[in-house]
Every structure is written in C-alpha cells, then in structure tokens.
Design a protein around this motif. Structure first.
Motif, short mmCIF file in Angstrom:
data_model
loop_
_atom_site.label_atom_id
_atom_site.label_comp_id
_atom_site.label_asym_id
_atom_site.label_seq_id
_atom_site.Cartn_x
_atom_site.Cartn_y
_atom_site.Cartn_z
N PHE A 17 49.54 64.07 55.41
CA PHE A 17 49.92 63.08 56.42
C PHE A 17 50.70 63.69 57.58
N MET A 83 42.16 58.77 62.66
CA MET A 83 42.21 58.70 61.20
C MET A 83 42.22 60.09 60.57
N SER A 85 44.58 62.11 59.49
CA SER A 85 45.42 62.30 58.31
C SER A 85 44.77 61.69 57.07
N TYR A 86 44.10 60.56 57.23
CA TYR A 86 43.42 59.94 56.10
C TYR A 86 42.21 60.78 55.68
N PHE A 89 43.51 63.53 53.59
CA PHE A 89 43.93 63.03 52.28
C PHE A 89 42.72 62.75 51.37
#
Length: 439
Positions: A17, A83, A85-86, A89
């Motif tokens: 993140f 998006m 960081s997503y 992840f």
C-alpha cells in the motif's frame, strides 16, 4: 524454515500500500535467494507446522517467487493507475497462496489454498483485463475449477473421517475403484488443463492482463501437474490400472490442439493453445508411472513455465505498440524492433524444444517414458513434436517477417522490457548447466 518464510512474506503486506513495486520485488528476490540455497533431500525437509519442502515442491516454489518478481517488473507500466496499490496487493496475495500450495504437507490444506488462489486471479482478470468479455472469461475460469474440484473436497473429508489423517506420507489403504480415481484426478485435469477440459484457458489468457497471463501460464497451470504427482502417491495401484484412459486422451488431445494452433489469428490464443499441447505431453510422462517420465514431466513444467511466460511478454510488447495481437496487423517486426526479434526467435525455438533449452531434455525423457509405456505412441509423439515446431515457426514468421508500414528500422523497446525478456531467457539455459546438481 518454512514457517519463517511464511511470516516473512506475511509481514510484507503493508509495503503493497506504499505503491513501491521495486521494494516488494527486492524482497521477493531475497526470498528467492534464501530458498535457492536451501538444502533439500528426496524426503521432506524444513518441516514446521504443516509446512515442508521436498524435491517436488522445491523448484516450483523457486519458480513461483521468480515469476512473481517478473510480474512486479511488468506492473511498473501500471504505476500511474489509481488502483496501483490494490494491484500490488492482489499479485502479492496470489504469490503468497501459491507458496502455501507448494509448501503444504496435508492434502486438505493443499486443496484449500489451491482453491483460494482462484480469487486473486479472478480479481486480476475482471479488474485489469481487456474488453467486456473478461467478465465471462473470469466466470469460465472460476466455475470450471470449482465444479471439478468440489467432489475432491467431499472425498478428502470422507478420508479424514475414515483414516483420521490427510498427510502426504499416510497410507490410505488399497483401492481399485475408478470413481475414486476419477475424483482425485479430475480437478487437476481441469487445472492442467487436459484436452476437452481446456475451454476456459484461451478465454482467460486472451482477456487477462500481461501479469495475469504470466502467473497463469507460469505457475497456476503447474498446480495441475503437481496435484497429479501428489495424488499419484496416494493410490498408486489405481493409477497403474486406469492411467491409460487419461494417457489416450492427452495423446489425442495434444495432436488435435497442435492442429488448432495453426488456425489461430491471435498471438495470445496460439500461445495459450500451445500450453495445452505441452501440458498434455507433460501429463503423458507422469502417467507412464516411471522415474524417467516423472523427471521429464517435471523438467517440462519448469521449462514451459518460463518459456510460455516469456512468449506472453513478447506478445504484450507488440500489443502495446500496435494495439492489436492479430497476425494480420503484427507484420515485419524484424524491421520495427530488430532487437526484440532475437528474443522472438529464441523463445519460439524453446517452445518447439530445440537445444540447449530445458524443454529439449524434458521431451527426450518423456519420449523414453512413452516408449516404455506403449511403444506405438512414438509415432504420435513425433507428429506432435513436428506440429509443435510447425506452429512455433508459424508464430515467429508471421509476426516478424512481412511488410511493415514504416520504411526504416529502429528500436522502440524500454530497458525494463529488455530486462524482463532476458530474465526469462537465462534460466531456461542455465538449469541445463546444473542439471547434475539437481538430480
């Protein structure tokens, strides 16, 4: 050892993140080096709390971390996305679940993480895929695998209630039931995928982003072969009796899929169908129930994981320039990007199993095992190998030769993409040099 790596990867989660793919990549490279220098034996080692390592899972874990590092290298082109960081992840979660699949010492835990790995892949295809059809391709992937693996879950619950254990080295008695054999194998045949259960694969590849195709071709298809190896040791007698059914289907399927490759107009479709043909060969080596076949299939799993991932990266390089993967529009790349044509040539050669690639040695081992299983299958093997060379040659010639709309030559490739292709290229040859150390 394995639990230490578990917590090491788990506590890397907050880094996703901070939108720093390089930091995550370096962390995974560190794990890759730790596992690479881990001493392993032919029995389980590094045991700790239901996790362990043996000769079957060792190289697949290394391949998982290596392909994940290359995935993060691809993700840098998405760094301007809101998006991002997503995305980091989800890729991280998928790698973590795949690590747990290959480290599990329990059939139920392996099944559980094997099913959980579908969720991040489904999110990748639906969230970052191409065209509205990505929704249907994600559902194809999800429900094909879910439908095929539900009987296996019920069977594992039954085994636990009856025997009280689901560890790999436990003796589950002798059985000659075809139903038991079908239940234990069917889930992995869909994941491999075997011919007639492969219809989800081309759709998933065509509409998924490049990093989704890399992890799907590089690692997730290999879970099918890994699962067959594990369940082969559960009931060897059943495999000995009924393996001819799957052997015949994969023999016929690899031949037919090789012909299907020759009528494809999309680069990604051809590479996806070639994966079905090569995984069929790998399955034939496993079903021969010999050590030579097992070693050859394992080599093909590793070599194909790197070669297929590299071919998908090359098709993505063309897609980002031409906004199309069609053979009819991608012409004359040898004049447009001559330096990339070097990688096109070598990866197409590796895809047709030319020396000095790992794929070449794997096909020799598989051929020997097929002759031991059924002598007449050599004719089918030669035909499959010839067609494999044919569609690889077709892929290279149609994309690199022909008339391009520009009249001059220049290199339009970034350093990141060169590094990505070189990182796929080197291990396929390097593993041959240390093959005596491996086996």
């Amino acid at each position: 050892m394995m639990m230490g790596l578990f917590f090491y990867i788990l506590f890397l989660t907050p880094i996703c993140f901070f939108c720093c793919p390089l930091l995550i990549q370096y962390s995974f490279y560190m794990i890759f080096i730790i596992v690479l220098f881990k001493n392993y034996d032919f029995f389980f080692c590094g045991l700790s709390y239901f996790f362990g390592l043996d000769c079957f899972s060792y190289w697949l874990i290394i391949l998982t971390f290596y392909v994940t590092c290359l995935m993060y290298l691809c993700c840098m082109s998405y760094s301007l996305s809101l998006m991002f960081s997503y995305l980091l992840f989800v890729n991280y979660s998928l790698c973590f679940l795949l690590y747990l699949v290959f480290c599990s010492l329990n059939y139920l835990m392996m099944y559980m993480f094997f099913e959980f790995s579908l969720v991040p892949l489904f999110i990748i295809i639906v969230g970052w895929g191409y065209q509205p059809d990505r929704l249907s391709s994600g559902l194809y992937l999800f429900f094909y695998t879910l439908f095929a693996s539900l009987p296996l879950f019920i069977f594992l619950v039954y085994l636990y209630l009856f025997f009280g254990s689901l560890f790999f080295d436990y003796f589950f008695g002798l059985s000659s039931s075809f139903v038991v054999h079908f239940i234990t194998v069917f889930a992995f045949m869909v994941k491999l995928p075997l011919f007639m259960f492969h219809f989800w694969l081309p759709k998933a590849h065509v509409y998924s982003p490049i990093f989704g195709s890399m992890i799907l071709a590089g690692i997730l298809l290999k879970i099918g072969g890994y699962g067959v190896i594990r369940f082969m040791f559960m009931y060897e007698y059943i495999f000995y009796n009924y393996s001819y059914i799957w052997y015949s289907l994969s023999l016929f399927g690899s031949l037919l899929v090789s012909l299907i490759c020759l009528i494809q107009g999309d680069m990604k479709c051809l590479i996806a169908y070639s994966s079905v043909a090569h995984m069929g060969l790998s399955l034939m080596g496993l079903l021969s129930m010999s050590k030579v076949g097992l070693v050859g299939s394992y080599f093909m799993i590793i070599g194909h994981g790197l070669c297929s991932s590299g071919l998908f990266c090359l098709s993505n390089i063309c897609y980002e320039r031409f906004l199309s993967r069609s053979f009819f529009l991608n012409k004359g790349l040898i004049g447009f990007m001559p330096s990339v044509s070097f990688f096109w040539f070598f990866f197409c050669c590796f895809n047709m199993s030319c020396p000095p690639s790992l794929n070449f040695f794997s096909e020799i081992y598989i051929l020997i095992s097929m002759l031991m299983f059924w002598w007449s299958s050599c004719f089918y093997f030669f035909l499959i190998s010839f067609l494999s060379a044919f569609f690889s040659f077709y892929l290279f010639c149609f994309s690199n030769h022909g008339i391009f709309h520009n009249s001059y030559s220049f290199s339009f490739v970034t350093l990141r993409e060169y590094l990505l292709m070189f990182s796929h290229f080197v291990p396929i040859i390097y593993i041959i040099m240390v093959i005596d150390y491996i086996f």
